[in-house]
Design a protein around this motif. Structure first.
Motif, PDB file in Angstrom:
ATOM      1  N   THR A   1       0.819  -1.216   0.000  1.00 24.39           N
ATOM      2  CA  THR A   1       0.000   0.000   0.000  1.00 24.39           C
ATOM      3  C   THR A   1       0.851   1.264   0.000  1.00 24.39           C
ATOM      4  O   THR A   1       0.326   2.348  -0.246  1.00 24.39           O
ATOM      5  N   ALA A   2       2.155   1.139   0.247  1.00 19.25           N
ATOM      6  CA  ALA A   2       3.024   2.311   0.223  1.00 19.25           C
ATOM      7  C   ALA A   2       4.474   1.885   0.070  1.00 19.25           C
ATOM      8  O   ALA A   2       4.877   0.826   0.552  1.00 19.25           O
ATOM      9  N   ARG A   3       5.236   2.699  -0.638  1.00 22.47           N
ATOM     10  CA  ARG A   3       6.684   2.536  -0.741  1.00 22.47           C
ATOM     11  C   ARG A   3       7.294   3.917  -0.582  1.00 22.47           C
ATOM     12  O   ARG A   3       6.931   4.858  -1.298  1.00 22.47           O
ATOM     13  N   THR A   4       8.212   4.064   0.369  1.00 24.43           N
ATOM     14  CA  THR A   4       8.808   5.363   0.650  1.00 24.43           C
ATOM     15  C   THR A   4      10.321   5.251   0.598  1.00 24.43           C
ATOM     16  O   THR A   4      10.910   4.338   1.190  1.00 24.43           O
ATOM     17  N   SER A   5      10.949   6.183  -0.121  1.00 19.20           N
ATOM     18  CA  SER A   5      12.407   6.266  -0.160  1.00 19.20           C
ATOM     19  C   SER A   5      12.850   7.435   0.699  1.00 19.20           C
ATOM     20  O   SER A   5      12.196   8.488   0.736  1.00 19.20           O
ATOM     21  N   PHE A   6      13.980   7.250   1.396  1.00 21.35           N
ATOM     22  CA  PHE A   6      14.486   8.265   2.305  1.00 21.35           C
ATOM     23  C   PHE A   6      15.904   8.669   1.908  1.00 21.35           C
ATOM     24  O   PHE A   6      16.703   7.835   1.459  1.00 21.35           O
ATOM     25  N   ASN A   7      16.196   9.948   2.086  1.00 18.32           N
ATOM     26  CA  ASN A   7      17.575  10.405   1.982  1.00 18.32           C
ATOM     27  C   ASN A   7      18.379   9.822   3.143  1.00 18.32           C
ATOM     28  O   ASN A   7      17.809   9.362   4.142  1.00 18.32           O
ATOM     29  N   VAL A   8      19.682   9.830   3.004  1.00 16.04           N
ATOM     30  CA  VAL A   8      20.547   9.291   4.057  1.00 16.04           C
ATOM     31  C   VAL A   8      21.620  10.305   4.418  1.00 16.04           C
ATOM     32  O   VAL A   8      21.975  11.185   3.612  1.00 16.04           O
ATOM     33  N   ASP A   9      22.128  10.191   5.635  1.00 17.23           N
ATOM     34  CA  ASP A   9      23.249  11.037   6.034  1.00 17.23           C
ATOM     35  C   ASP A   9      24.558  10.354   5.653  1.00 17.23           C
ATOM     36  O   ASP A   9      24.563   9.281   5.030  1.00 17.23           O
TER      37      ASP A   9
END
Length: 718
Positions: free
Chosen positions: A98-106
């Motif tokens: 129902t959802a796919r989320t990509s995140f930035n990284v440090d």
């Protein structure tokens, strides 16, 4: 040849190059499910060169959970936070994503802010996918939305914009469609466009003006509109098409009160209402006044619902323009609804090539007649015990008149056809032999790995067994002979100076030329022609983007141009009466001709003067894998694979100045326990003395590339 049902009818060759795999990051989330693979997946773990490294991780379902990209600085690997990301999935109780989320990284690889997101929601009978992305002000906003119907067709598309200054979201464009059945699943089908148009019931294209800020689709302005309504009234079926007045701006919310009926087809039905027996067509203007009204077709059917005869009329019902008649080889009849039968009358349901001959049943004989010029033809068909068409015979008669004479000439051509099938039971090829001309034409039907019919390739031959030459490679021998015998000062393609209009048709294997010119009193007064390059091959897919399981593809390198969708390059020429010669009107700056030569694939690059400025040669191995690209201006790229697979192990790019860039690819088998299978190492990494070859013989150190046993584990030495 005018009847597409005749066996002689050969469609134009369509060479469709397979599109690169879709990036896994863009796999439709409605198709992502929480299902563990039943077999091991060979997945890419790492890509590494002297200056660049990329590391992939996956969840238990085989989907990417992180991509970490590194650049080498001061001999140290430093994380590239702009291109690296982590990715999470949300599944419902049914295992549907129902959802796919990509995140930035440090810099330590830990997730920080949201980079992009996709969500899926079921509303009524539509499934919506919405995609969000990060904008320059570090906020995330919706960027695209797509709705799919119960058949998987994309029926709504919304593209959004966001103004970081005003903090306003807006709809930029809006498309809406409605179909009567599945369409998108056949996108690679050779007849996809006619198939799609035959099932299209509604089409809307709308947009907002540049200064319009709205998130309400009803406030957008209509650019294109089409609505088709099928209605049954008494014993008749109507197909009514509606349009809009294009002379005024209309908002989406005002469509219903501004649309008007532009045309309709009225189908009179047989007694049980299952087949049309007459079609009447009408056209209307904006005021509703009838522009024309006449019977266009009549049909005769047998008691099994199979077409026996079809008549086509000019605007006068007494003028028959075309007649087709059919008999059948056995009692088999295809099960078709009324609407499906109407679609078959226009060949709108041809999913596989054999469907052309199985519209209503297995045809035994067919005939056609055109009243305008007296052309007619007949065909007989042969079927095997499995109900497959195996061949047949045909004849065509045409009546022509010689120039400056009233004496007509009747010519009859005869021929026969043979058909072969692939392992899936679909037509693999069809050979047509014109006995009169002693010519053989072979059509090969092309399929993708999913078994979808994607196109055709046409060949000329000398017998039933060939040898076969790609259509066009022989060129137009008579045209070349005329060109060779003309005076050197005669403009090319001008070989008939009799008064009138003359066609230009020539294919010399390199250039395909089409056009015409006019002659008055022995002088060329005007004309024009276009030339395109005659390719008979396709550039091989870049193996760097084909290194993993086809169901779980990875994204391509962002600094590479993965997708190429160039329109066909065309050179246009017009006749200059003052110069008495052709002059260029338009030419591309760069164009490519791709062909087979000496077992390789060659691509010649042409400039606007039709001169080859560079060449790329693609070498393939015995398994059809690309192993080298050679550039005429210097340099090459070589590719090495894991034996017996399409998994790339190493690519070496050598520039014209002999500088090199070597990239290694590392894989493992993923069955979500400890990775097993063949691992890849470089020879300069070898340090253990316990080595065995595949025959079980102990060796001190490997002397060549290959697979060895090290401490009980298989390794690939490169």
């Amino acid at each position: 040849m005018k009847n597409s049902t005749l066996l002689l009818a050969i469609a134009s060759a369509m060479l469709l190059q397979a599109a690169p795999a879709v990036a896994q990051n863009n796999v439709p989330i409605r198709k992502i499910k929480a299902v563990r693979p039943t077999t091991e997946l060979t997945l890419l773990d790492r890509v590494e060169s002297d200056t660049h490294r990329k590391i992939y991780q996956y969840n238990e379902y085989g989907y990417i959970t992180s991509v970490m990209e590194y650049n080498k600085e001061a001999e140290q690997w430093v994380l590239d936070t702009d291109n690296s990301y982590r990715q999470e999935y949300v599944f419902n109780a049914a295992g549907q994503c129902t959802a796919r989320t990509s995140f930035n990284v440090d810099k330590a690889g830990n997730k920080t802010t949201e980079k992009n997101k996709a969500e899926v929601e079921v509303i009524g009978d539509k499934t919506w996918e919405r995609y969000y992305k990060e904008y320059p002000d570090s906020t995330t906003h919706i960027s695209e939305a797509f709705a799919y119907d119960k058949w998987g067709n994309c029926v709504e598309e919304i593209l959004y914009g966001y103004d970081s200054y005003s903090k306003m979201e807006t709809i930029r464009t809006y498309n809406k469609r409605e179909y009567s059945g599945p369409v998108d699943k056949y996108t690679d089908n050779s007849n996809y466009e006619s198939f799609k148009n035959g099932r299209l019931l509604y089409y809307l294209k709308a947009r907002g003006f540049d200064d319009q800020i709205t998130m309400n689709t009803n406030e957008l302005f209509v650019e294109e509109f089409r609505k088709i309504v099928w209605q049954t009234e008494n014993d008749k079926l109507y197909r009514r098409e509606y349009g809009l007045d294009r002379g005024m701006d209309i908002q989406v919310g005002s469509i219903e009160k501004n649309m008007w009926k532009s045309s309709e087809s009225e189908f009179t039905l047989n007694a049980d209402g299952t087949r049309p027996v007459k079609e009447t067509v009408r056209s209307y203007d904006e005021t509703g006044e009838v522009k024309y009204d006449y019977t266009s077709h009549t049909y005769t059917w047998d008691d099994r619902g199979r077409l026996l005869a079809s008549f086509e009329y000019n605007e006068s019902p007494s003028e028959v323009s075309y007649k087709g008649e059919y008999t059948y080889a056995d009692d088999y009849a295809k099960t078709l609804s009324l609407r499906e039968a109407i679609a078959e009358l226009s060949c709108g349901n041809q999913i596989y090539p054999e469907d052309e001959f199985l519209q209503f049943g297995r045809i035994a004989t067919s005939s056609y007649y055109y009243a305008e010029d007296g052309d007619k033809g007949e065909s007989t068909y042969e079927w095997n015990a499995d109900g497959q068409l195996t061949g047949g015979k045909w004849s065509e008669t045409c009546i022509t008149s010689e120039p400056d004479t009233d004496n007509p000439t009747t010519r009859t051509d005869y021929g026969e056809t043979r058909v072969g099938y692939n392992a899936d039971g679909h037509m693999a090829w069809k050979i047509d032999h014109s006995i009169t001309e002693n010519e053989f034409i072979k059509i090969e039907y092309l399929y993708d790995k999913e078994g979808i019919w994607t196109g055709e390739a046409e060949y000329d031959g000398d017998s039933w067994d060939g040898p076969w030459t790609k259509e066009g490679e022989r060129g137009n021998a008579r045209a070349r002979k005329r060109l060779a015998t003309r005076a050197a000062t005669t403009p090319k393609f001008i070989d008939d100076m009799t008064d009138g209009s003359h066609n230009i048709e020539n294919n010399d294997g390199v250039w395909n030329t089409n056009g015409n010119y006019n002659v008055t009193d022995g002088v060329v007064t005007g004309g024009g022609y276009q030339q395109t390059l005659a390719s008979n091959a396709s550039v091989p897919a870049n193996p760097q983007y084909n290194y993993t399981d086809p169901l779980m593809p990875l994204e391509g390198e962002e600094d590479e141009e993965v997708f190429t969708n160039e329109a066909e390059a065309v050179w246009s020429y017009t006749w200059n009466p003052q110069k008495g010669d052709w002059e260029s009107e338009w030419s591309p700056t760069e164009a490519k001709r791709v062909y087979n030569k000496d077992g390789n694939i060659v691509a010649d690059i042409y400039d606007g003067n039709q001169t080859i400025v560079s060449t790329i040669t693609y070498r393939l191995d015995d398994d059809g894998r690309l192993i080298e690209e050679i550039y005429s201006k210097g340099g090459n790229i070589t590719y090495e694979y894991l034996p017996g697979t399409d998994y790339l192990l190493e690519s070496v790019e050598t520039a014209a100045d002999n500088s090199r860039n070597v990239c290694h690819y590392y894989y493992s088998k993923h069955n979500y326990v400890d990775p097993t299978g063949i691992e890849s190492i470089k020879r300069n990494d070898v340090s253990t003395p316990v080595w065995y070859d595949l025959q079980g013989r102990r060796i001190t150190t490997p002397t060549s590339k290959g697979i060895y046993i090290v401490n009980g584990k298989k390794v690939m030495v490169r």
